[in-house]
Design an enzyme around this catalytic site. Structure first.
Site, PDB file in Angstrom:
ATOM      1  CG  ASP A  40       4.609  -3.923  -3.551  1.00 24.00           C
ATOM      2  OD1 ASP A  40       4.900  -2.811  -3.091  1.00 24.00           O
ATOM      3  OD2 ASP A  40       3.464  -4.265  -3.890  1.00 24.00           O
ATOM      4  CG  ASP A  42       3.447   0.058   0.386  1.00 22.24           C
ATOM      5  OD1 ASP A  42       2.382  -0.218  -0.199  1.00 22.24           O
ATOM      6  OD2 ASP A  42       3.527   0.213   1.624  1.00 22.24           O
ATOM      7  CD  GLU A  74       0.085   2.828  -2.292  1.00 22.49           C
ATOM      8  OE1 GLU A  74      -1.037   2.345  -2.185  1.00 22.49           O
ATOM      9  OE2 GLU A  74       0.971   2.656  -1.426  1.00 22.49           O
ATOM     10  CG  HIS A  76      -3.046  -4.880  -3.195  1.00 21.70           C
ATOM     11  ND1 HIS A  76      -2.402  -4.006  -4.047  1.00 21.70           N
ATOM     12  CD2 HIS A  76      -2.583  -4.602  -1.963  1.00 21.70           C
ATOM     13  CE1 HIS A  76      -1.583  -3.241  -3.349  1.00 21.70           C
ATOM     14  NE2 HIS A  76      -1.672  -3.583  -2.079  1.00 21.70           N
ATOM     15  CG  ASP A  77      -4.319  -1.323  -1.243  1.00 15.11           C
ATOM     16  OD1 ASP A  77      -4.295  -2.340  -0.527  1.00 15.11           O
ATOM     17  OD2 ASP A  77      -3.319  -0.608  -1.461  1.00 15.11           O
TER      18      ASP A  77
HETATM   19  C1  NOJ Z   1      -0.313   0.456   0.526  1.00 16.32           C
HETATM   20  C2  NOJ Z   1      -0.517  -0.987   0.173  1.00 16.32           C
HETATM   21  O1  NOJ Z   1      -0.948  -1.059  -1.152  1.00 16.32           O
HETATM   22  C3  NOJ Z   1      -1.496  -1.541   1.177  1.00 16.32           C
HETATM   23  O2  NOJ Z   1      -1.984  -2.796   0.821  1.00 16.32           O
HETATM   24  C4  NOJ Z   1      -0.839  -1.539   2.515  1.00 16.32           C
HETATM   25  O3  NOJ Z   1      -1.763  -1.902   3.506  1.00 16.32           O
HETATM   26  C5  NOJ Z   1      -0.277  -0.170   2.871  1.00 16.32           C
HETATM   27  N1  NOJ Z   1       0.347   0.494   1.779  1.00 16.32           N
HETATM   28  C6  NOJ Z   1       0.760  -0.300   3.950  1.00 16.32           C
HETATM   29  O4  NOJ Z   1       1.903  -0.905   3.428  1.00 16.32           O
END
Ligand code: NOJ
Length: 559
Positions: free
Chosen positions: A97, A199, A255, A331-332
């Site tokens: 990541d 990210d 992302e 994970h989000d």
């Molecule tokens: C996206 C990540 O997937 C998330 O978990 C994180 O809190 C934010 N970006 C900040 O890095």
């Protein structure tokens, strides 16, 4: 270079919750090594591991203090070398990541930058004077509530942070910053990694005139389109591709919140030489009330027609000129069957139905740990949650702003919190679900005796083996990677049906995404000439007359 990632299935590991090997209650790299055979059996090709670098863990590792050092609770750099070697031995690729929109405020660059205006790291970050009244430079909000600006006494200036105040945003306008990032990437490429998940990559280019968002009643700080897709984004990505990515046989997935399907082409069209694919948020946001002061915690009922519309748009827009990253969980995000399906009576059928819909599409599918056994959301008390996002939102929305009451907020947390995905992986029915012999860093779901890997492996009809079959199909059936896509019955509120066509082949993907039986009347015109059942979550060899709750299948048709 061959595009191996088109035929691959990626498995995401959230390392602190995956497997603890040393009893400290925290997952680690040796724990991942222990479970590589399990992943091999599932059949995945690539693991993407959420950040494992040294970090104060303000945002669970998405706040990096040292990009070249493994966080001690995960193990050592040697453990990472071992993990890469073991994975490669088993034919599994390793993706890390890349969190470079921001660093931790404990990173040495920031500590220097913070100190004074005239040091070599001074403009590694965004520093601005306040407005004439001393208030923040503009009304931009942090994605985790409050202002996106934090005042630093030492410099007498504010610094920008799109996430927590411990995650200052890097200034990509500065070529030295970009070079630092490329060096980090090369460092890990030299260790054998096979690519990067990037990210919030759409945020690396900022609107450097920092305009205010237009004001709306009841709101002080705003997040929106000025938080992503800045004017130099594609220039930066092309530079990164030229300088680093093009030199390696790798996968690069970004992302990209705030991006539409049309914008996704800019990132993923191979001719433009940027990334291979991006994660969209459009399908994940369909249960939000747009523009609400309560942000993601303002819930809107799930509407299947909306989901079909968004996902089909991405399928169409990228066909032949880009590539999709297919996902329902990470994970989000909460667990999909709890969020939009049924996680009790039809838990397994529902998990397989969502899997069928996703894996039948064009793109690279991503499976999030536990999705392959149908793990579910958890219902904890507020104090039991770990995520900084939950606690910040509670303080701002419930306590300060009072725009949502505690009960409704808690319900939204049960439904939407990121922690739903972050509970420890359920390996077996022993204490702590076999995740650790110590005290887990986060409470284990109370459903682990019913839902766990050991049980799934012992039952040939489990969700696990259904995923295994889908993955085999992805490897062997060109129609899944190459075929075109047509959505059928767009207005049907229960059925998700589409067709894939490639050369002489035609497949029909059918899923009843409801608890009701469905008489299939609307489907009749499309199911004439069914040749062969490819996969079915009700173990059918021939077409049914009535679709059962969450029944799904892929059938080959006369072309
Ligand atoms: C996206 C990540 O997937 C998330 O978990 C994180 O809190 C934010 N970006 C900040 O890095």
């Amino acid at each position: 270079m061959n595009e191996w990632w088109k035929k691959s299935v990626v498995y995401q590991i959230y390392p602190r919750s995956f497997k603890d090997s040393n009893g400290d209650g925290f997952g680690d790299l040796q724990g991942i090594i222990e479970k590589l055979d399990y992943l091999k059996e599932l059949g995945i090709d690539v693991i993407w591991i959420s950040p494992v670098f040294d970090s104060p863990q303000d945002d669970n590792g998405y706040d990096i203090r040292d990009y070249r050092k493994i966080y001690y609770k995960y193990g050592t750099n040697q453990d990472m070398d071992d993990l890469i070697a073991c994975a490669h031995e088993k034919g599994i690729k390793v993706v890390l990541d890349l969190v470079v929109n921001h660093t931790s405020d404990e990173h040495e660059w920031f500590m220097e930058s913070f100190r004074s205006k005239d040091n070599p790291y001074s403009d590694y970050y965004f520093w601005k004077d306040g407005k004439s009244d001393g208030s923040e430079p503009n009304n931009w909000g942090s994605n985790f509530c409050g202002s996106a600006w934090e005042y630093a006494e030492q410099r007498g200036q504010y610094y920008l942070h799109f996430y927590t105040r411990k995650q200052p945003d890097l200034n990509w306008e500065n070529p030295k910053v970009r070079q630092e990032v490329y060096d980090i990437m090369e460092y890990w490429f030299a260790k054998g990694v096979d690519g990067w998940r990037m990210d919030v990559i759409a945020s690396i280019s900022k609107y450097t005139d920092f305009p205010d968002y237009p004001e709306e009643p009841g709101k002080k700080y705003y997040t929106g389109n000025m938080h992503s897709n800045g004017p130099r984004l594609h220039e930066y990505l092309q530079e990164m591709n030229r300088e680093v990515l093009s030199k390696h046989d790798c996968i690069a997935v970004g992302e990209a919140p705030g991006s539409t399907a049309e914008m996704a082409r800019l990132f993923s069209d191979p001719k433009r030489k940027e990334l291979n694919m991006i994660f969209t948020f459009e399908h994940m946001n369909i249960d939000r009330v747009p523009g609400s002061v309560n942000r993601k915690w303002a819930l809107r009922p799930f509407d299947l027609t909306e989901l079909k519309k968004v996902m089909s748009e991405w399928q169409k827009q990228l066909y032949g000129c880009g590539w999709n990253a297919l996902y329902f969980e990470n994970h989000d995000q909460p667990r999909i069957i709890s969020r939009w399906g049924n996680d009790t009576t039809y838990r397994e059928e529902c998990a397989k139905a969502f899997a069928t819909v996703l894996h039948g599409m064009q793109g690279t599918p991503y499976i999030y740990q536990g999705e392959e056994i149908g793990m579910t959301n958890v219902h904890y008390q507020l104090e039991e949650y770990d995520d900084v996002e939950v606690h910040n939102a509670y303080r701002e929305l419930v306590q300060t702003q009072k725009s949502i009451c505690k009960e409704d907020f808690l319900k939204a947390v049960w439904n939407k919190s990121r922690d739903n995905a972050r509970v420890p992986m359920q390996w077996d029915d022993s204490e702590n679900a076999g995740f650790t012999t110590g005290t887990p860093w986060f409470k284990v779901s109370d459903r682990y005796k019913e839902i766990n890997v050991k049980k799934a492996l012992a039952n040939k009809n489990s969700v696990f083996y259904y995923y295994q079959k889908l993955i085999q199909l992805r490897h062997t059936q060109e129609i899944l990677t190459e075929g075109d896509y047509t959505l059928l019955l767009p207005d049907d509120k229960e059925l998700f049906v589409y067709e894939r066509k490639w050369q002489q082949k035609k497949w029909l993907i059918v899923a009843n995404m409801s608890e009701q039986e469905n008489r299939m009347d609307q489907l009749r015109p499309f199911i004439d000439g069914a040749k062969k059942m490819i996969i079915s979550n009700y173990h059918r060899d021939t077409l049914p007359h009535i679709l059962k709750p969450y029944e799904a299948f892929i059938v080959e048709m006369e072309a």
